[in-house]
Design a protein around this motif. Structure first.
Motif, PDB file in Angstrom:
ATOM      1  N   SER A  94       0.841  -1.233  -0.099  1.00  0.00           N
ATOM      2  CA  SER A  94      -0.007  -0.021   0.079  1.00  0.00           C
ATOM      3  C   SER A  94       0.812   1.120  -0.065  1.00  0.00           C
ATOM      4  N   LYS A  97       2.164   1.846  -3.394  1.00  0.00           N
ATOM      5  CA  LYS A  97       1.145   2.325  -4.400  1.00  0.00           C
ATOM      6  C   LYS A  97       0.830   3.721  -4.187  1.00  0.00           C
ATOM      7  N   LYS A 117      -7.073   5.920  -3.239  1.00  0.00           N
ATOM      8  CA  LYS A 117      -7.092   4.508  -3.277  1.00  0.00           C
ATOM      9  C   LYS A 117      -6.061   3.945  -2.541  1.00  0.00           C
ATOM     10  N   GLN A 121      -6.226   1.749   1.007  1.00  0.00           N
ATOM     11  CA  GLN A 121      -5.429   0.368   0.920  1.00  0.00           C
ATOM     12  C   GLN A 121      -4.568   0.268   2.261  1.00  0.00           C
ATOM     13  N   ASN A 124      -6.379   0.070   5.744  1.00  0.00           N
ATOM     14  CA  ASN A 124      -6.977  -1.230   5.855  1.00  0.00           C
ATOM     15  C   ASN A 124      -5.812  -2.185   6.329  1.00  0.00           C
TER      16      ASN A 124
END
Length: 204
Positions: A94, A97, A117, A121, A124
């Motif tokens: 993540s 990303k 986004k 992520q 989470n």
């Protein structure tokens, strides 16, 4: 100066100003990209160090798994290895990303969507990392006691008081430390988001 000459001079000046504005905007975007990655590196670097430690410990348990000679130390060892190998994947994927968001190449809207986004992520991943870390805190104790001291954590224990005292302390430390890390990470993530949002005026 005739009207046509004035219009020509004005056109040239407008063109120069437009080029200067584009150059300035580009410089702002490049500086923002650098600052953005710098903010996320404050999260990425500690996570990379943690990854090395997790995989090092996981490999150490794997190499010495034959020394876990009863069912609960063996089970604890297997669970610990799984957690140690999964934890870094959850966080680094993540983070990478978010770090790969190309502010210069994307529009403001595309950048914000890609960042949102990645942020979701990452959050989470942190949540699952917290749960797995809580499990690891308990499973790693009998494993390290056996592998480092060649002793069974539960054999020869005549009193339950050491466990009664140490377990609440360990849980308290884990919760406090996790909240501190979470607060630090969220601060850097929000700071990175603010940098992106400041580009809305440049986009216009």
């Amino acid at each position: 100066m005739e009207l046509e000459e004035m219009q020509e001079v004005w056109s040239q000046l407008s063109g120069q100003l437009e080029k200067q504005k584009k150059l300035t905007d580009k410089m702002i975007i490049m500086m923002t990209q650098e600052k953005y990655r710098s903010r996320l590196n404050k999260i990425a670097y500690p996570e990379m160090i943690g990854t090395v430690m997790c995989y090092g410990m996981g490999i150490f348990i794997l190499i010495n798994i034959n020394k876990l000679d009863n069912w609960y130390t063996l089970l604890s060892g297997i669970i610990s290895m799984i957690v140690l190998f999964i934890l870094p994947i959850l966080s680094l994927r993540s983070i990478n990303k978010m770090r790969k968001v190309n502010i210069a190449a994307n529009s403001y809207k595309e950048t914000l969507l890609a960042y949102a986004k990645g942020k979701k992520q990452f959050q989470n991943g942190m949540k699952w990392g917290y749960y797995f870390g809580f499990i690891l805190m308990f499973t790693i104790m009998p494993v390290t006691t056996k592998l480092l001291n060649n002793k069974d954590l539960f054999e020869g224990t005549k009193s339950i008081w050491p466990f009664v005292i140490s377990i609440p302390l360990a849980i308290t430390f884990f919760i406090v430390f996790s909240k501190w890390v979470f607060k630090h990470y969220i601060s850097n993530i929000n700071s990175a988001q603010s940098l992106i949002e400041e580009l809305e005026e440049v986009e216009r």
